[in-house]
Design an enzyme around this catalytic site. Structure first.
Site, PDB file in Angstrom:
ATOM      1  N   GLN A  92       2.753 -12.164  27.787  1.00 34.84           N
ATOM      2  CA  GLN A  92       1.616 -11.741  28.608  1.00 34.84           C
ATOM      3  C   GLN A  92       1.755 -10.267  28.967  1.00 34.84           C
ATOM      4  O   GLN A  92       0.860  -9.687  29.577  1.00 34.84           O
ATOM      5  CB  GLN A  92       1.579 -12.561  29.902  1.00 34.84           C
ATOM      6  N   ASN A  93       2.886  -9.676  28.582  1.00 33.76           N
ATOM      7  CA  ASN A  93       3.159  -8.303  29.018  1.00 33.76           C
ATOM      8  C   ASN A  93       2.481  -7.286  28.112  1.00 33.76           C
ATOM      9  O   ASN A  93       2.436  -7.454  26.895  1.00 33.76           O
ATOM     10  CB  ASN A  93       4.669  -8.049  29.028  1.00 33.76           C
ATOM     11  N   HIS A 110      -2.192 -10.717  26.149  1.00 33.73           N
ATOM     12  CA  HIS A 110      -2.951  -9.939  27.142  1.00 33.73           C
ATOM     13  C   HIS A 110      -3.075  -8.472  26.736  1.00 33.73           C
ATOM     14  O   HIS A 110      -3.400  -7.626  27.571  1.00 33.73           O
ATOM     15  CB  HIS A 110      -2.296 -10.046  28.534  1.00 33.73           C
ATOM     16  N   CYS A 137     -15.019   7.089  19.631  1.00 39.10           N
ATOM     17  CA  CYS A 137     -14.211   6.208  18.770  1.00 39.10           C
ATOM     18  C   CYS A 137     -13.940   6.911  17.441  1.00 39.10           C
ATOM     19  O   CYS A 137     -14.874   7.409  16.799  1.00 39.10           O
ATOM     20  CB  CYS A 137     -14.960   4.902  18.530  1.00 39.10           C
ATOM     21  N   ASN A 203      13.325 -18.339  35.901  1.00 36.84           N
ATOM     22  CA  ASN A 203      12.638 -17.560  36.928  1.00 36.84           C
ATOM     23  C   ASN A 203      13.614 -17.308  38.065  1.00 36.84           C
ATOM     24  O   ASN A 203      14.670 -17.928  38.150  1.00 36.84           O
ATOM     25  CB  ASN A 203      11.391 -18.303  37.437  1.00 36.84           C
ATOM     26  N   GLU A 205      12.693 -17.876  41.083  1.00 40.36           N
ATOM     27  CA  GLU A 205      12.344 -18.827  42.148  1.00 40.36           C
ATOM     28  C   GLU A 205      11.484 -19.940  41.575  1.00 40.36           C
ATOM     29  O   GLU A 205      11.035 -19.869  40.427  1.00 40.36           O
ATOM     30  CB  GLU A 205      11.573 -18.080  43.245  1.00 40.36           C
ATOM     31  N   ALA A 221      16.671 -13.069  34.738  1.00 38.24           N
ATOM     32  CA  ALA A 221      16.654 -13.450  33.322  1.00 38.24           C
ATOM     33  C   ALA A 221      17.663 -12.653  32.494  1.00 38.24           C
ATOM     34  O   ALA A 221      18.181 -13.157  31.501  1.00 38.24           O
ATOM     35  CB  ALA A 221      15.252 -13.256  32.762  1.00 38.24           C
TER      36      ALA A 221
END
Ligand code: BJW
Length: 239
Positions: A92-93, A110, A137, A203, A205, A221
């Site tokens: 997602q990064n 993403h 463009c 994670n 938490e 991590a």
């Protein structure tokens, strides 16, 4: 952990990049650029005021270009090099730390900070330079259609057909550093589990998604994931 897996999907979120020095979206103050990300990172906000959005991402690119991968990213490289499975990274990064660490099969659902998309012709091109709503463009030569190739709320994710097929065929699903509140990524674990995968969550938490995972490994991590990789490698049928 004595089984040898054949197809592994690793889903990553902002938490995997935290130890490289990048801020997460929903840290303790719950703010992103002084706003709730859900309020400002919308396609409607971009249409209303594209230059505010361009300025924000222009200001982020230098840091994102400089930042270095950490031990969690390089542990994925090691797993891909030495573990006898097909291993994909669905991130997602928008940073490119997976690529900098040498990870293969990386899918930026993403988008990417160093890419621009033309909303007129669909052309996607890479740049670390500043972009504005006045720019043209390079493919269709129309002005005012360039947008950071970042998926805002209300926009479809990238690579979803391929990601769906990866989720349906994986036997191990690993989630690293994501709060599990943004869909559809937050639902990937359910798809993977439905099709028979075992699931691990890494994670700091307990997340809102916690109950969906078979196993939870808490801590940074950059420490927990390399240990997990060593354990996987020592229990697999390598060679
Ligand atoms: C560590 C750590 C360490 C820290 N070690 N861990 C179903 C239900 C409800 C809503 C929806 C739904 N389906 C779709 C929606 C709508 C919406 C949505 O999900 N809304 C929710 C907020 C309710 N989703 C969408 O709109 C998506 N599009 C879509 O679904 O298209 C179809 C559609 C179209 C039209 C209408 C309806 C549907 C698009 C989502 C786009 C997300 N974009 C963003 C922002 C981009 C801007 C930018 O990058 O600048 O992407 S939002 C933001 O959140 C960013 C992230 O990728 C994403 C996820 O965040 P992440 O990575 O989880 O970060 P954090 O900060 O939340 O968590 C970090 C975690 O790491 C924490 O848990 C820490 O504890 C942990 N951590 N240090 C390990 N060292």
């Amino acid at each position: 952990m004595t089984k040898t897996y054949k197809n592994i999907v690793i889903l990553t979120g902002a938490g995997i990049s935290a130890e490289s020095g990048l801020a997460t979206f929903r840290s303790s103050d719950g703010l992103w650029n002084n706003h709730r990300v859900e309020d400002v990172a919308t396609i409607e906000a971009f249409y209303r005021n594209p230059n505010v959005v361009h300025d924000f991402y222009n200001s982020m690119r230098p840091e994102m270009q400089q930042v270095k991968p950490n031990a969690a990213h390089t542990a994925i490289t090691k797993l891909q090099q030495f573990y006898p499975a097909d291993i994909s990274v669905v991130t997602q990064n928008v940073d490119i730390l997976h690529e900098k660490a040498g990870n293969k099969n990386v899918f930026h659902i993403h988008g990417q900070i160093n890419q621009i998309v033309c909303l007129n012709c669909g052309n996607v091109f890479e740049t670390w330079n500043d972009v504005s709503a006045q720019d043209v463009c390079p493919q269709c030569h129309k002005k005012g259609y360039l947008k950071p190739n970042i998926v805002f709320f209300g926009e479809n994710l990238l690579y979803m057909n391929h990601v769906d097929s990866l989720l349906q065929s994986c036997d191990l699903f690993i989630s690293i550093g994501t709060s599990g509140v943004v869909y559809p990524a937050a639902g990937f674990v359910q798809t993977a589990k439905f099709f028979g995968a075992e699931s691990y969550e890494f994670n700091m938490e307990k997340t809102s998604n916690n109950i969906l995972f078979d196993h939870h490994i808490y801590g940074p991590a950059g420490t927990t994931f390399p240990k997990f990789v060593e354990n996987l490698l020592s229990h697999s049928d390598i060679g």
